[in-house]
Design an enzyme around this catalytic site. Structure first.
Site, PDB file in Angstrom:
ATOM      1  N   HIS A   1      58.991 109.610  63.203  1.00 26.36           N
ATOM      2  CA  HIS A   1      58.096 108.685  62.498  1.00 26.36           C
ATOM      3  C   HIS A   1      57.939 107.437  63.345  1.00 26.36           C
ATOM      4  O   HIS A   1      58.658 106.449  63.196  1.00 26.36           O
ATOM      5  CB  HIS A   1      58.684 108.366  61.114  1.00 26.36           C
ATOM      6  CG  HIS A   1      57.791 107.543  60.240  1.00 26.36           C
ATOM      7  ND1 HIS A   1      57.880 107.558  58.861  1.00 26.36           N
ATOM      8  CD2 HIS A   1      56.803 106.662  60.525  1.00 26.36           C
ATOM      9  CE1 HIS A   1      56.982 106.730  58.353  1.00 26.36           C
ATOM     10  NE2 HIS A   1      56.325 106.162  59.350  1.00 26.36           N
TER      11      HIS A   1
ATOM     12  N   HIS B   1      54.535 105.236  64.938  1.00 30.77           N
ATOM     13  CA  HIS B   1      53.091 105.058  65.154  1.00 30.77           C
ATOM     14  C   HIS B   1      52.962 104.504  66.568  1.00 30.77           C
ATOM     15  O   HIS B   1      53.492 103.414  66.845  1.00 30.77           O
ATOM     16  CB  HIS B   1      52.511 104.078  64.140  1.00 30.77           C
ATOM     17  CG  HIS B   1      52.712 104.522  62.714  1.00 30.77           C
ATOM     18  ND1 HIS B   1      51.753 105.200  62.010  1.00 30.77           N
ATOM     19  CD2 HIS B   1      53.793 104.409  61.888  1.00 30.77           C
ATOM     20  CE1 HIS B   1      52.206 105.474  60.792  1.00 30.77           C
ATOM     21  NE2 HIS B   1      53.452 105.008  60.688  1.00 30.77           N
TER      22      HIS B   1
ATOM     23  N   HIS C   1      52.610 109.892  54.512  1.00 36.78           N
ATOM     24  CA  HIS C   1      53.378 108.758  54.009  1.00 36.78           C
ATOM     25  C   HIS C   1      53.257 108.783  52.485  1.00 36.78           C
ATOM     26  O   HIS C   1      52.141 108.858  51.945  1.00 36.78           O
ATOM     27  CB  HIS C   1      52.791 107.436  54.506  1.00 36.78           C
ATOM     28  CG  HIS C   1      53.084 107.108  55.944  1.00 36.78           C
ATOM     29  ND1 HIS C   1      52.823 107.950  56.977  1.00 36.78           N
ATOM     30  CD2 HIS C   1      53.628 105.980  56.496  1.00 36.78           C
ATOM     31  CE1 HIS C   1      53.190 107.369  58.121  1.00 36.78           C
ATOM     32  NE2 HIS C   1      53.675 106.170  57.855  1.00 36.78           N
TER      33      HIS C   1
ATOM     34  N   GLU D   1      56.586 104.996  49.863  1.00 37.55           N
ATOM     35  CA  GLU D   1      57.043 103.824  50.634  1.00 37.55           C
ATOM     36  C   GLU D   1      56.945 102.634  49.676  1.00 37.55           C
ATOM     37  O   GLU D   1      57.963 102.083  49.258  1.00 37.55           O
ATOM     38  CB  GLU D   1      56.153 103.624  51.875  1.00 37.55           C
ATOM     39  CG  GLU D   1      56.530 102.398  52.718  1.00 37.55           C
ATOM     40  CD  GLU D   1      55.569 102.161  53.907  1.00 37.55           C
ATOM     41  OE1 GLU D   1      54.474 102.753  53.930  1.00 37.55           O
ATOM     42  OE2 GLU D   1      55.936 101.353  54.804  1.00 37.55           O
TER      43      GLU D   1
ATOM     44  N   ASP E   1      59.201 103.792  62.886  1.00 41.58           N
ATOM     45  CA  ASP E   1      57.922 103.392  62.277  1.00 41.58           C
ATOM     46  C   ASP E   1      57.056 102.604  63.272  1.00 41.58           C
ATOM     47  O   ASP E   1      56.238 103.208  63.965  1.00 41.58           O
ATOM     48  CB  ASP E   1      58.156 102.597  60.989  1.00 41.58           C
ATOM     49  CG  ASP E   1      57.010 102.739  59.990  1.00 41.58           C
ATOM     50  OD1 ASP E   1      56.106 103.566  60.218  1.00 41.58           O
ATOM     51  OD2 ASP E   1      57.024 102.033  58.959  1.00 41.58           O
ATOM     52  N   ASP E   2      57.242 101.295  63.321  1.00 43.58           N
ATOM     53  CA  ASP E   2      56.465 100.423  64.212  1.00 43.58           C
ATOM     54  C   ASP E   2      57.447  99.493  64.928  1.00 43.58           C
ATOM     55  O   ASP E   2      57.574  98.320  64.566  1.00 43.58           O
ATOM     56  CB  ASP E   2      55.450  99.611  63.391  1.00 43.58           C
ATOM     57  CG  ASP E   2      54.512 100.521  62.618  1.00 43.58           C
ATOM     58  OD1 ASP E   2      53.589 101.080  63.222  1.00 43.58           O
ATOM     59  OD2 ASP E   2      54.741 100.710  61.403  1.00 43.58           O
TER      60      ASP E   2
HETATM   61  N1  ADE Z   1      50.774 102.459  59.610  1.00 44.08           N
HETATM   62  C1  ADE Z   1      51.663 101.991  60.492  1.00 44.08           C
HETATM   63  N2  ADE Z   1      52.843 101.790  59.897  1.00 44.08           N
HETATM   64  C2  ADE Z   1      52.707 102.155  58.599  1.00 44.08           C
HETATM   65  C3  ADE Z   1      53.571 102.181  57.478  1.00 44.08           C
HETATM   66  N3  ADE Z   1      54.849 101.801  57.530  1.00 44.08           N
HETATM   67  N4  ADE Z   1      53.061 102.602  56.305  1.00 44.08           N
HETATM   68  C4  ADE Z   1      51.800 102.972  56.220  1.00 44.08           C
HETATM   69  N5  ADE Z   1      50.957 102.965  57.240  1.00 44.08           N
HETATM   70  C5  ADE Z   1      51.401 102.553  58.431  1.00 44.08           C
HETATM   71 ZN    ZN Z   2      54.777 104.878  59.121  1.00 46.89          ZN
END
Ligand code: ADE
Ligand code: ZN
Length: 332
Positions: free
Chosen positions: A14, A16, A193, A196, A274-275
């Site tokens: 996971h 991006h 997703h 969350e 994630d990011d």
């Molecule tokens: N796009 C990038 N990170 C995300 C996240 N945590 N939740 C939803 N969309 C995303």
């Molecule tokens: Zn994500």
């Protein structure tokens, strides 16, 4: 960084790719492409990364990706991530990209795909295998998602799965049922997703209407005992992102994160970033943070990392080979 968390062989499921854009590269690409950023320094960018919720992050995330214009930009972004992943002994990565975030700015699907895919191919030399996952932006229409799917069809041999990301609440999986039906008909695996910020019902919809193989995040399954039972029985993996959840205020603090509870209940949970540029850490930092905040044992870490391999889209033999490598590491 404790070297154990860097060295343990692991999978990342996971991430991006646009969320791995570090402020230094954002500045360099802005200069290369003659784009004016609303920040004067790298420090000013990092100082802006103070989020109240998912949407407050997404606003900066979409603004940040505007510096990505050419095939070389997408290559450089992806290569930088793969080098970082290699330094953390990620052995396999399944990587999201958001084509609609680029085609909506006039960058072609082909430009995006060629840059990312070339870097992934070259990263095989680093000993990392990878798969690409095309994510549909759920704040946009189902028609727009269908268009993105059509654009991906010529490249489908290089994109094993599709997913669903962006603003969750108010954009349930059911909105994309037809798109996912078509994607599965075309041979794509699916993920989404869900849970969350959104309710457990969205996780049920992802499973029942989108036919997903994994749930991304999914931490709000804790509110639905029947769902927990189902996720345990079917061993549907959750790709959990602890630092993301703290930065986006899904939990008040890491000590309150439910990943240990889910693991102890027998869910197939995995740890992911994630990011990473926006949330302060890659996969090794995520592992280290939960270990210290939740007093995880060596056995807990082993289980989480083994789950990461088990939850990949690799073949059974490839999973086995990587788990054998993990077992060997643990015996040292
Ligand atoms: N796009 C990038 N990170 C995300 C996240 N945590 N939740 C939803 N969309 C995303
Ligand atoms: Zn994500």
């Amino acid at each position: 960084m404790n070297s154990f968390f860097c060295q343990i062989p692991k999978a990342e499921l996971h991430i991006h790719i646009e969320g791995s854009l570090e402020p230094e590269m954002m500045f360099a690409l802005a200069a290369r492409n003659n784009i004016q950023l609303p920040y004067k320094s790298v420090e000013e960018i990092r100082a802006a990364y103070n989020f109240q919720n998912l949407q407050s992050f997404l606003d900066l995330y979409y603004a940040g990706m505007s510096v990505l214009q050419t095939e070389q930009d997408f290559y450089d972004l992806t290569w930088a991530y793969m080098q970082k992943a290699s330094a953390q002994n990620v052995r396999h990565a399944e990587i999201f990209f958001d084509p609609q975030g680029h085609t909506s700015r006039g960058v072609s699907f082909e430009t995006v795909h060629r840059g990312i895919y070339r870097a992934l191919q070259e990263a095989q030399q680093l000993g990392i295998s990878s798969y690409l996952i095309l994510c549909f932006l759920r704040h946009l229409s189902a028609e727009s998602a269908m268009e993105a799917l059509e654009q991906a069809l010529p490249y489908k041999d290089t994109i094993p799965a599709v997913g669903l990301d962006s603003s969750e609440v108010g954009n349930p999986p059911s909105k994309f049922q037809k798109v996912f039906d078509k994607a599965r008909e075309e041979g794509f695996l699916t993920v989404a997703h869900a849970g969350e910020e959104g309710p457990p019902e969205y996780i049920w919809e992802a499973i029942n209407l989108l036919g997903v193989s994994r749930i991304d995040h999914g931490v709000r399954c804790i509110d639905d005992p029947k769902l927990l039972e189902y996720l345990i029985e079917k061993q549907i993996p959750l790709t959990v992102c602890p630092l993301s959840n703290i930065k986006l205020c899904v939990f008040d603090s890491m000590a309150k994160h439910n990943i240990k509870q889910l693991l102890d209940m027998g869910l197939c949970v995995t740890v992911n970033s994630d990011d990473p540029s926006y949330f302060g850490g890659y996969v090794a930092e995520n592992l280290q943070e939960i270990e210290s905040a939740l007093s995880l044992s060596q056995q807990d870490i082993y289980k989480l990392v083994k789950n990461s391999f088990q939850a990949t889209f690799l073949s059974a033999a490839e999973k086995q080979a990587r788990i054998a490598e993990l077992d060997e590491f643990m015996m040292k």
